[in-house]
Scaffold this motif. Structure first.
Motif, short mmCIF file in Angstrom:
data_model
loop_
_atom_site.label_atom_id
_atom_site.label_comp_id
_atom_site.label_asym_id
_atom_site.label_seq_id
_atom_site.Cartn_x
_atom_site.Cartn_y
_atom_site.Cartn_z
N SER A 1 0.77 -1.24 -0.05
CA SER A 1 -0.15 -0.19 0.32
C SER A 1 1.00 0.80 0.50
O SER A 1 1.95 1.24 -1.08
CB SER A 1 -1.20 -0.22 1.07
OG SER A 1 -2.20 0.80 0.80
N SER A 2 0.74 1.93 1.20
CA SER A 2 1.85 2.77 1.23
C SER A 2 3.15 3.49 2.43
O SER A 2 3.80 4.27 2.28
CB SER A 2 1.23 4.83 1.59
OG SER A 2 0.35 3.93 2.78
N THR A 3 2.70 2.03 2.46
CA THR A 3 4.18 2.02 3.56
C THR A 3 5.46 0.83 2.76
O THR A 3 5.32 0.12 2.61
CB THR A 3 3.65 0.56 4.73
OG1 THR A 3 2.85 1.35 5.16
CG2 THR A 3 4.86 0.43 5.62
N LEU A 4 6.76 1.88 2.59
CA LEU A 4 8.39 1.86 1.88
C LEU A 4 8.45 0.75 3.18
O LEU A 4 8.81 1.38 4.44
CB LEU A 4 8.62 2.94 1.84
CG LEU A 4 9.33 2.79 0.57
CD1 LEU A 4 9.83 1.76 -0.53
CD2 LEU A 4 10.91 3.99 0.60
N THR A 5 9.07 -0.44 3.25
CA THR A 5 9.51 -0.76 3.56
C THR A 5 11.15 -1.65 3.62
O THR A 5 11.49 -1.53 1.95
CB THR A 5 9.40 -2.80 4.05
OG1 THR A 5 8.56 -2.34 4.44
CG2 THR A 5 10.73 -3.46 4.99
N ALA A 6 12.81 -0.73 3.82
CA ALA A 6 13.99 -1.07 3.51
C ALA A 6 14.33 -2.76 3.30
O ALA A 6 14.23 -2.75 4.32
CB ALA A 6 14.41 -0.07 4.20
N ALA A 7 14.88 -2.98 2.11
CA ALA A 7 14.95 -4.58 2.78
C ALA A 7 16.56 -4.71 2.23
O ALA A 7 17.31 -5.88 3.41
CB ALA A 7 14.81 -5.60 1.34
N GLN A 8 16.97 -3.83 1.46
CA GLN A 8 19.14 -3.87 2.03
C GLN A 8 19.36 -2.70 1.58
O GLN A 8 18.66 -1.82 0.73
CB GLN A 8 19.42 -5.18 1.37
CG GLN A 8 18.92 -5.23 -0.03
CD GLN A 8 20.04 -5.96 -1.44
OE1 GLN A 8 19.59 -7.18 -1.39
NE2 GLN A 8 19.89 -5.79 -2.71
N PRO A 9 20.76 -2.16 1.87
CA PRO A 9 21.57 -1.61 2.38
C PRO A 9 21.80 -1.06 0.31
O PRO A 9 21.60 -1.99 -0.52
CB PRO A 9 22.54 -1.02 2.21
CG PRO A 9 22.24 -2.72 2.91
CD PRO A 9 21.36 -3.41 2.38
N GLY A 10 22.00 0.02 0.20
CA GLY A 10 21.49 1.14 -1.43
C GLY A 10 20.70 2.05 -1.83
O GLY A 10 20.43 2.81 -0.72
N THR A 11 20.26 2.37 -2.61
CA THR A 11 19.88 3.38 -3.21
C THR A 11 18.21 3.07 -3.83
O THR A 11 18.29 2.49 -4.72
CB THR A 11 20.35 4.16 -3.79
OG1 THR A 11 21.36 4.95 -4.05
CG2 THR A 11 19.11 5.45 -4.73
N CYS A 12 17.14 2.99 -2.74
CA CYS A 12 15.69 3.15 -3.40
C CYS A 12 15.42 3.89 -3.83
O CYS A 12 15.09 5.81 -3.90
CB CYS A 12 14.92 3.02 -2.20
SG CYS A 12 13.21 2.97 -2.19
N ILE A 13 14.50 4.32 -5.08
CA ILE A 13 13.93 4.93 -5.94
C ILE A 13 12.41 4.63 -5.88
O ILE A 13 12.39 3.92 -6.59
CB ILE A 13 14.77 4.71 -7.62
CG1 ILE A 13 16.05 5.44 -7.00
CG2 ILE A 13 13.64 5.55 -8.37
CD1 ILE A 13 16.37 5.12 -8.74
N VAL A 14 11.55 5.96 -5.58
CA VAL A 14 10.18 6.24 -5.39
C VAL A 14 9.21 6.73 -6.39
O VAL A 14 9.38 7.94 -6.52
CB VAL A 14 9.46 4.99 -4.16
CG1 VAL A 14 10.36 4.44 -3.51
CG2 VAL A 14 9.83 6.72 -3.48
N THR A 15 8.31 6.34 -7.04
CA THR A 15 7.14 7.15 -7.31
C THR A 15 5.66 7.29 -6.19
O THR A 15 5.43 5.94 -6.29
CB THR A 15 6.99 6.99 -8.51
OG1 THR A 15 6.69 5.83 -9.29
CG2 THR A 15 8.55 7.68 -9.81
N ALA A 16 4.66 8.15 -7.22
CA ALA A 16 3.63 7.78 -6.59
C ALA A 16 2.85 8.21 -7.73
O ALA A 16 3.48 9.56 -8.51
CB ALA A 16 3.05 9.19 -5.72
N THR A 17 1.47 7.62 -7.95
CA THR A 17 0.84 7.89 -9.77
C THR A 17 -0.60 8.61 -8.61
O THR A 17 -0.95 7.32 -8.10
CB THR A 17 1.01 6.78 -10.43
OG1 THR A 17 1.91 6.29 -10.63
CG2 THR A 17 0.55 6.55 -11.46
N ARG A 18 -1.27 9.02 -9.29
CA ARG A 18 -2.73 8.84 -9.48
C ARG A 18 -3.53 9.33 -10.37
O ARG A 18 -3.25 9.39 -11.69
CB ARG A 18 -2.97 10.37 -8.90
CG ARG A 18 -3.17 11.91 -9.85
CD ARG A 18 -2.75 13.53 -9.41
NE ARG A 18 -4.69 13.85 -9.29
CZ ARG A 18 -4.38 15.07 -8.29
NH1 ARG A 18 -3.70 15.90 -8.45
NH2 ARG A 18 -5.63 15.51 -8.09
#
Length: 181
Positions: free
Chosen positions: A104-121
């Protein structure tokens, strides 16, 4: 020419008080007739069609933490412009699902690195959908606290070494050495 009057109004518009009012995106159709002027023949009713486009929108992720720590989660939120309307929804996505992923809207960090996210309406009958600019979130390694006591025999004598508060990263190591004295 005289004042206009409207008839046969339909689609994405209505007529009230001698004025046309846009009700949403789509096709507005109407007939317009100009009132005659003394001594001049009144013109015939003209059929008109106007295409009303959907309104543009935007969306931005507003509370992305950086850094996040591996194994932690955060509920992300957005600022939509204009405000979300009936029938619209927001979805989140990660382009780096090995580093971080959504439920849903909850982001979980699984491993080290750079996470890139977006939101779409999603948009609706009157509003275009839109996607936020990508947001980069640094995911730091999880830290562990190492503590305890090691006892044994060193050089034929009993020895005890204690540690509290040392830290090691995931997959890292912790070491100590003994010195006489």
């Amino acid at each position: 020419t005289g004042a206009l009057s409207y008839g046969s109004v339909g689609g994405a518009c209505t007529e009230a008080g001698g004025q046309l009012h846009i009700t949403g995106a789509g096709t507005c159709t109407y007939g317009a007739t100009a009132a005659g002027i003394a001594g001049v023949l009144a013109p015939a009713t003209q059929s008109c069609t106007v295409l009303v486009a959907k309104a543009g929108t935007s969306i931005a992720i507003v509370n992305a933490p950086t850094p996040m720590t591996q194994g932690t989660s955060v509920a992300l939120s957005v600022t939509p412009t204009p405000a979300l309307a009936t029938g619209e929804n927001v979805t989140f996505a990660s382009t780096t699902p090995v580093i971080c992923a959504f439920t849903s809207s909850t982001l979980t960090a699984a491993q080290p690195g750079t996470c890139i996210v977006t939101a779409t309406r999603s948009g609706n009958a009157n509003l275009l959908g839109s996607t936020s600019d990508p947001v980069s979130i640094t995911v730091a390694p999880r830290m562990f606290t190492v503590s305890g006591t090691v006892t044994g025999v060193v050089g034929g004598q009993a020895a005890s070494v204690s540690n509290s508060g040392g830290a090691a990263q995931t997959g890292g190591s912790f070491s100590f050495s003994l010195a006489q004295g």
